[in-house]
Write a protein that holds these residues in place. Structure first.
Motif, PDB file in Angstrom:
ATOM      1  N   ASN A 150       0.815  -1.214   0.000  1.00  9.16           N
ATOM      2  CA  ASN A 150       0.000   0.000   0.000  1.00  9.16           C
ATOM      3  C   ASN A 150       0.853   1.270   0.000  1.00  9.16           C
ATOM      4  N   ASP A 151       1.962   1.218  -0.735  1.00 13.79           N
ATOM      5  CA  ASP A 151       2.869   2.360  -0.867  1.00 13.79           C
ATOM      6  C   ASP A 151       3.435   2.823   0.478  1.00 13.79           C
ATOM      7  N   SER A 152       3.611   1.902   1.401  1.00  9.97           N
ATOM      8  CA  SER A 152       4.114   2.244   2.734  1.00  9.97           C
ATOM      9  C   SER A 152       5.443   1.535   3.013  1.00  9.97           C
ATOM     10  N   PRO A 153       6.565   2.267   3.023  1.00  9.04           N
ATOM     11  CA  PRO A 153       7.850   1.646   3.365  1.00  9.04           C
ATOM     12  C   PRO A 153       7.838   1.005   4.748  1.00  9.04           C
ATOM     13  N   GLY A 154       7.151   1.649   5.695  1.00  5.84           N
ATOM     14  CA  GLY A 154       7.096   1.111   7.044  1.00  5.84           C
ATOM     15  C   GLY A 154       6.413  -0.243   7.100  1.00  5.84           C
ATOM     16  N   ASP A 155       5.254  -0.368   6.434  1.00  9.50           N
ATOM     17  CA  ASP A 155       4.559  -1.651   6.395  1.00  9.50           C
ATOM     18  C   ASP A 155       5.434  -2.724   5.752  1.00  9.50           C
ATOM     19  N   ALA A 156       6.146  -2.344   4.686  1.00 11.75           N
ATOM     20  CA  ALA A 156       7.016  -3.298   4.003  1.00 11.75           C
ATOM     21  C   ALA A 156       8.102  -3.812   4.938  1.00 11.75           C
ATOM     22  N   LEU A 157       8.777  -2.923   5.609  1.00 15.51           N
ATOM     23  CA  LEU A 157       9.896  -3.309   6.461  1.00 15.51           C
ATOM     24  C   LEU A 157       9.444  -4.109   7.679  1.00 15.51           C
ATOM     25  N   PRO A 217       3.443   4.195   8.799  1.00 18.26           N
ATOM     26  CA  PRO A 217       2.560   3.264   8.089  1.00 18.26           C
ATOM     27  C   PRO A 217       1.098   3.656   8.246  1.00 18.26           C
ATOM     28  N   LYS A 218       0.333   3.485   7.175  1.00 22.44           N
ATOM     29  CA  LYS A 218      -1.063   3.901   7.193  1.00 22.44           C
ATOM     30  C   LYS A 218      -1.875   3.121   8.217  1.00 22.44           C
ATOM     31  N   SER A 219      -1.407   1.916   8.539  1.00 23.72           N
ATOM     32  CA  SER A 219      -2.140   1.079   9.490  1.00 23.72           C
ATOM     33  C   SER A 219      -1.750   1.362  10.934  1.00 23.72           C
ATOM     34  N   ALA A 239      -8.227  -9.134  13.693  1.00 22.43           N
ATOM     35  CA  ALA A 239      -8.519  -8.501  12.399  1.00 22.43           C
ATOM     36  C   ALA A 239      -7.313  -8.542  11.478  1.00 22.43           C
ATOM     37  N   ARG A 240      -6.123  -8.343  12.034  1.00 26.38           N
ATOM     38  CA  ARG A 240      -4.916  -8.283  11.197  1.00 26.38           C
ATOM     39  C   ARG A 240      -4.330  -9.649  10.878  1.00 26.38           C
ATOM     40  N   LEU A 241      -4.616 -10.642  11.701  1.00 24.03           N
ATOM     41  CA  LEU A 241      -4.084 -11.989  11.474  1.00 24.03           C
ATOM     42  C   LEU A 241      -5.092 -12.930  10.825  1.00 24.03           C
ATOM     43  N   GLY A 242      -6.325 -12.478  10.656  1.00 24.30           N
ATOM     44  CA  GLY A 242      -7.343 -13.337  10.067  1.00 24.30           C
ATOM     45  C   GLY A 242      -7.866 -14.393  11.028  1.00 24.30           C
ATOM     46  N   VAL A 243      -7.823 -14.123  12.333  1.00 30.60           N
ATOM     47  CA  VAL A 243      -8.332 -15.049  13.347  1.00 30.60           C
ATOM     48  C   VAL A 243      -9.850 -14.882  13.428  1.00 30.60           C
ATOM     49  N   ARG A 244     -10.578 -15.931  13.048  1.00 32.15           N
ATOM     50  CA  ARG A 244     -12.040 -15.834  12.989  1.00 32.15           C
ATOM     51  C   ARG A 244     -12.735 -16.576  14.136  1.00 32.15           C
ATOM     52  N   THR A 245     -12.077 -17.576  14.669  1.00 27.68           N
ATOM     53  CA  THR A 245     -12.661 -18.332  15.777  1.00 27.68           C
ATOM     54  C   THR A 245     -11.617 -18.471  16.880  1.00 27.68           C
TER      55      THR A 245
END
Length: 328
Positions: A148-155, A173-175, A268-274
């Motif tokens: 998402n064009d974010s160097p911080g997220d990438a690193l 990072p945007k997140s 939400a960020r790891l995809g943990v649903r149950t």
């Protein structure tokens, strides 16, 4: 004579519809640089091997003819065979191989290269990185398609083993500030640092200017610039308590309300649903989404976080992967 021979051979193969072969045939001159390669280099102005990074097949076709360009259709492979001792960097060519950036190892390889180009002496040097730096060295595609064009997220995802403080990046990072984990961690570090330097410090003395100076402008803006609203919302304490608190209460992270905030954000960020999905969460996966070390310091393990957030669930300790700070 060699040149005429290869041109005639290439044309004959194309016209006959037979399978095309490279110019590296048994009839080609031996040696590190063939006559055809030298001629092509002279036609397109190649002075050093680095110049090849700025060449594509269309340029070869316009300067040398289609019958020659067909031999350079896979330019990178031709150069690797002709100069096997030279370290060719795929991202410096006009096009990278199809699917190259899908491999996380290749993205890490690029970042290792970028670190060398920027003469980093420690991981802290990454905080000054910008999109322009990635772009200038051939890595803009990594940011655009994967982060998402974010160097911080990438690193943070490429080097999850490092304990990042994302608000220190030139471009946060945007997140970052949408995560309660990062909000709490920023305040935890800031308040602890200020209290250690001033024994009489209380949270009510924290100013907006201090928060912005430490890279928290985005966080403060989420609470309309109000420091008291920020502290009371993120740390779940009343405004009257701000005048007496100097550090987080010893039981702060044991409170279910705080653990739930952290757990829901990670789900939400790891995809943990149950709840069953928590058994597959590792310390490494926590670090990959950021703040993993901070979380493990507070809850000691993935199991500790799950148990604090969902104390009424009957957890099986044997099903959790090892996730303490020292075990992974």
């Amino acid at each position: 004579w060699y040149l005429k021979m290869f041109q005639h051979s290439a044309v004959r193969l194309v016209r006959s519809g037979r399978r095309r072969t490279r110019f590296f045939s048994s009839q080609a001159p031996s040696g590190p640089r063939t006559a055809l390669m030298r001629w092509v280099e002279s036609q397109i102005g190649i002075k050093s091997l680095e110049d090849w990074y700025h060449v594509d097949v269309d340029q070869i076709a316009s300067k040398c003819g289609e019958n020659i360009a067909v031999q350079f259709k896979s330019l990178r492979k031709v150069l690797e065979e002709e100069h096997p001792n030279h370290l060719w960097l795929p991202w410096k060519f006009q096009r990278v191989p199809k699917g190259f950036w899908l491999d996380l190892a290749n993205r890490k390889r690029f970042c290792d290269f970028l670190s060398q180009q920027r003469a980093h002496s420690s991981m802290e040097d990454w905080y000054s990185i910008t999109v322009a730096d990635f772009d200038a060295h051939g890595g803009r595609t990594i940011l655009r398609h994967y982060y998402n064009d974010s160097p911080g997220d990438a690193l943070m995802q490429i080097y999850p083993e490092h304990d990042w403080e994302p608000w220190k990046f030139a471009q946060a990072p945007k997140s970052c500030w949408s995560s309660p984990v990062f909000q709490q961690r920023f305040l935890h570090i800031t308040l602890k640092d200020l209290a250690s330097n001033n024994p009489d410090f209380t949270w009510s003395q924290l100013s907006g200017d201090e928060i912005r100076r430490r890279g928290g402008s985005g966080l403060l803006d989420r609470f309309n610039g109000s420091v008291s609203l920020l502290l009371s919302s993120v740390l779940n304490i009343s405004e009257s308590e701000l005048h007496t608190h100097r550090k987080l209460p010893n039981n702060f992270w044991k409170l279910q309300t705080n653990a739930v905030v952290v757990a829901r954000d990670l789900e939400a960020r790891l995809g943990v649903r149950t709840l069953e999905d928590w058994y597959s969460v590792t310390a490494t996966s926590l670090r990959r989404v950021g703040g993993g070390k901070f979380i493990l310091e507070q809850f000691k393990s993935v199991q500790g976080l799950a148990a604090a957030a969902y104390p009424h669930h009957r957890w099986d300790p044997l099903r959790f992967p090892k996730g303490s700070i020292s075990s992974e």
